[in-house]
Every structure is written in structure tokens, then in C-alpha cells.
Design an enzyme around this catalytic site. Structure first.
Site, PDB file in Angstrom:
ATOM      1  N   SER A 293     -44.020   0.387 -30.384  1.00 25.23           N
ATOM      2  CA  SER A 293     -43.687   1.504 -31.282  1.00 25.23           C
ATOM      3  C   SER A 293     -43.722   1.071 -32.739  1.00 25.23           C
ATOM      4  O   SER A 293     -43.497  -0.096 -33.077  1.00 25.23           O
ATOM      5  CB  SER A 293     -42.297   2.055 -30.956  1.00 25.23           C
ATOM      6  OG  SER A 293     -42.248   2.589 -29.663  1.00 25.23           O
TER       7      SER A 293
HETATM    8  N1  SAH Z   1     -40.322   0.602 -26.956  1.00 26.20           N
HETATM    9  C1  SAH Z   1     -41.586   0.108 -26.486  1.00 26.20           C
HETATM   10  C2  SAH Z   1     -42.531   1.268 -26.270  1.00 26.20           C
HETATM   11  C3  SAH Z   1     -43.596   0.985 -25.315  1.00 26.20           C
HETATM   12  S1  SAH Z   1     -44.656   2.379 -24.996  1.00 26.20           S
HETATM   13  C4  SAH Z   1     -42.156  -0.847 -27.517  1.00 26.20           C
HETATM   14  O1  SAH Z   1     -41.914  -0.656 -28.703  1.00 26.20           O
HETATM   15  O2  SAH Z   1     -42.887  -1.752 -27.128  1.00 26.20           O
HETATM   16  C5  SAH Z   1     -43.801   3.183 -23.688  1.00 26.20           C
HETATM   17  C6  SAH Z   1     -43.621   2.414 -22.412  1.00 26.20           C
HETATM   18  O3  SAH Z   1     -43.075   3.302 -21.450  1.00 26.20           O
HETATM   19  C7  SAH Z   1     -44.904   1.862 -21.788  1.00 26.20           C
HETATM   20  O4  SAH Z   1     -44.769   0.486 -21.618  1.00 26.20           O
HETATM   21  C8  SAH Z   1     -45.015   2.581 -20.462  1.00 26.20           C
HETATM   22  O5  SAH Z   1     -45.579   1.807 -19.412  1.00 26.20           O
HETATM   23  C9  SAH Z   1     -43.566   2.925 -20.181  1.00 26.20           C
HETATM   24  N2  SAH Z   1     -43.364   4.025 -19.247  1.00 26.20           N
HETATM   25  C10 SAH Z   1     -44.061   5.198 -19.123  1.00 26.20           C
HETATM   26  N3  SAH Z   1     -43.561   5.950 -18.129  1.00 26.20           N
HETATM   27  C11 SAH Z   1     -42.521   5.258 -17.599  1.00 26.20           C
HETATM   28  C12 SAH Z   1     -41.617   5.494 -16.515  1.00 26.20           C
HETATM   29  N4  SAH Z   1     -41.687   6.595 -15.764  1.00 26.20           N
HETATM   30  N5  SAH Z   1     -40.685   4.554 -16.248  1.00 26.20           N
HETATM   31  C13 SAH Z   1     -40.593   3.410 -16.992  1.00 26.20           C
HETATM   32  N6  SAH Z   1     -41.427   3.123 -18.009  1.00 26.20           N
HETATM   33  C14 SAH Z   1     -42.377   4.035 -18.309  1.00 26.20           C
END
Ligand code: SAH
Length: 218
Positions: A68
Site C-alpha cells: 500500500s
Molecule cells: N497492507 C498490505 C496490502 C497488501 S494488498 C501491504 O501494504 O503490503 C492486499 C492483500 O490482501 C494481498 O496480499 C491479497 O492477497 C490479500 N487478500 C485478498 N483477499 C484476501 C482474503 N480473502 N483473505 C486474506 N487476504 C486477502
């Protein structure tokens, strides 16, 4: 800084500049700004983008996901109103950067990731340190009923509607921050669960996140 890791004066200087710029854009909570200033984002970046760690942008990580944007991390964290000792459920560990910010603020974090590769990668970054952290490879739509209720819940992926199962796992008086909407864009919603169990919804504007997907992926 809770991370005992390699830093450099140059990175530290860039972090200060980053904090100044997101403060100008409206992040005013000093504890949030302080956590961003202390958290080494470069250890959570894909190796091809390490030199861009302190730019205020999202960048690609493995599995087609993204780390993010610092402004967004600040915005969501500010809306959560984190207090030391808060028990927080984070859905979407991804790189682990947002997780680290919550830990830096003294929260106890339960974080869920549905992509096995990202789960393992983030896990290795936190290993060997005594963090107040539990990491799970599971589907965030299900939450963690066995650890509920949570003081607050943070979604870092976009859900089409507010997941009721997660509301059930939020304590009365607790807050959930979640980007809600589809591929065209989402609204950042603050959902406050009132003492009578009903919810108050406040819209904090347009954002763009990767989608929350049900099920897990190995
Ligand atoms: N806060 C993180 C954001 C990563 S993007 C950062 O800054 O790195 C969002 C993440 O949510 C991805 O890694 C994706 O695989 C995960 N995600 C999507 N759907 C999900 C679910 N149902 N359960 C758990 N994680 C999920």
C-alpha cells in the site's frame, strides 16, 4: 524502532521527507506519523523497487498484489484510532508493512493472508523478533472467530460489501476500516459498532485497492 534491521542515514532522511509530505496531505495523528517515521518500509519492498521505498506510491509485490501507498497506510491507521494494547485483526497481510506500523503503535496484531507465498514471505520478515503478532494463512472473509472479539478490524483489500462475518467479530464500541466497492474504485468506510450492536457508517472518500478474494491460494 521495533525492527532491529539494517537502516541507513539516507533512508532515515527519506522517511522524514515522506512523513512531511503525507502530513501536508492531511495525516495529522502524531502517533501514526511517528510510526511511519520509525518503520523501515524498504525491508517490505520487492527487491526491484527498494530504491523507491520512500516514495509515496504503491508498488508491486509477489502474486500480483501491491504494498500500500504510505499515505493510504497513514489514512487507514488514523481512522482506526489505535491505542497501545489494542487487539487488531488485519485482513490482507501482503508485504507486512501495514502490520509493522500497527505493531510499532503498540497493538497486538492478528493478520490474515490468503496467498501462501506472501504469507510465508511476510512471516520470515517478522521471525526471530518478539512481536505481539499472530499470522494466519486463511481466508479473511471468515476472520478468526476463535480469537474474537477484536477492538478493531482493518481490511487492506477491497470488499464489494461490508463482510457481516467480520462485523460479528468486532466488539461493541470497536471500529472497522475497510475499502468497500468494486473494480472501478472504492469508498473508504469507517464502521463503528455501537453498544447496541448496530453500526454507524462514515464515508471517507475514494480509494483504489486490490480486491478481496475468497478462498486461499497455495
Ligand atoms: N497492507 C498490505 C496490502 C497488501 S494488498 C501491504 O501494504 O503490503 C492486499 C492483500 O490482501 C494481498 O496480499 C491479497 O492477497 C490479500 N487478500 C485478498 N483477499 C484476501 C482474503 N480473502 N483473505 C486474506 N487476504 C486477502
Amino acid at each position: 524502532m521495533i525492527f532491529n534491521t539494517l537502516d541507513s542515514p539516507d533512508f532515515a532522511k527519506q522517511r522524514k521527507e515522506l512523513v512531511k509530505s503525507i502530513e501536508k496531505r492531511g495525516i495529522s495523528d502524531k502517533k501514526v506519523l511517528d510510526a511511519i517515521r520509525k518503520t523501515p518500509r524498504h525491508i517490505f519492498m520487492d527487491k526491484y523497487f527498494v530504491d523507491k521505498s520512500y516514495q509515496d506510491h504503491a508498488f508491486p509485490i509477489n502474486c500480483g498484489q501491491s504494498i500500500s501507498q504510505p499515505f493510504t497506510v497513514g489514512f487507514q491507521t488514523q481512522l482506526l484510532s489505535v491505542l497501545p494494547g489494542d487487539k487488531i485483526l488485519e485482513v490482507g497481510t501482503g508485504s507486512g508493512y501495514q502490520t509493522a506500523i500497527l505493531l510499532e503503535m503498540g497493538a497486538k496484531v492478528y493478520t490474515i493472508e490468503r496467498q501462501y507465498e506472501l504469507y510465508l514471505q511476510a512471516k520470515s520478515l517478522f521471525e526471530g523478533n518478539k512481536f505481539n503478532l499472530k499470522m494466519f494463512f486463511t481466508d479473511g472473509y471468515k476472520g478468526l472467530p476463535e480469537y474474537s472479539p477484536f477492538d478493531s478490524i482493518l481490511l487492506t483489500a477491497a470488499a464489494p460489501t461490508v463482510p457481516q462475518e467480520l462485523i460479528n467479530q468486532l466488539k461493541c464500541g470497536g471500529r472497522m476500516v475497510a475499502p468497500i466497492g468494486g473494480k472501478q474504485g472504492q469508498r473508504m468506510m469507517l464502521i463503528e459498532k455501537l453498544d447496541n450492536g448496530s453500526c454507524k457508517y462514515t464515508d471517507y472518500g475514494a480509494f483504489m485497492f486490490v480486491p478481496m478474494v475468497s478462498g486461499t491460494k497455495k
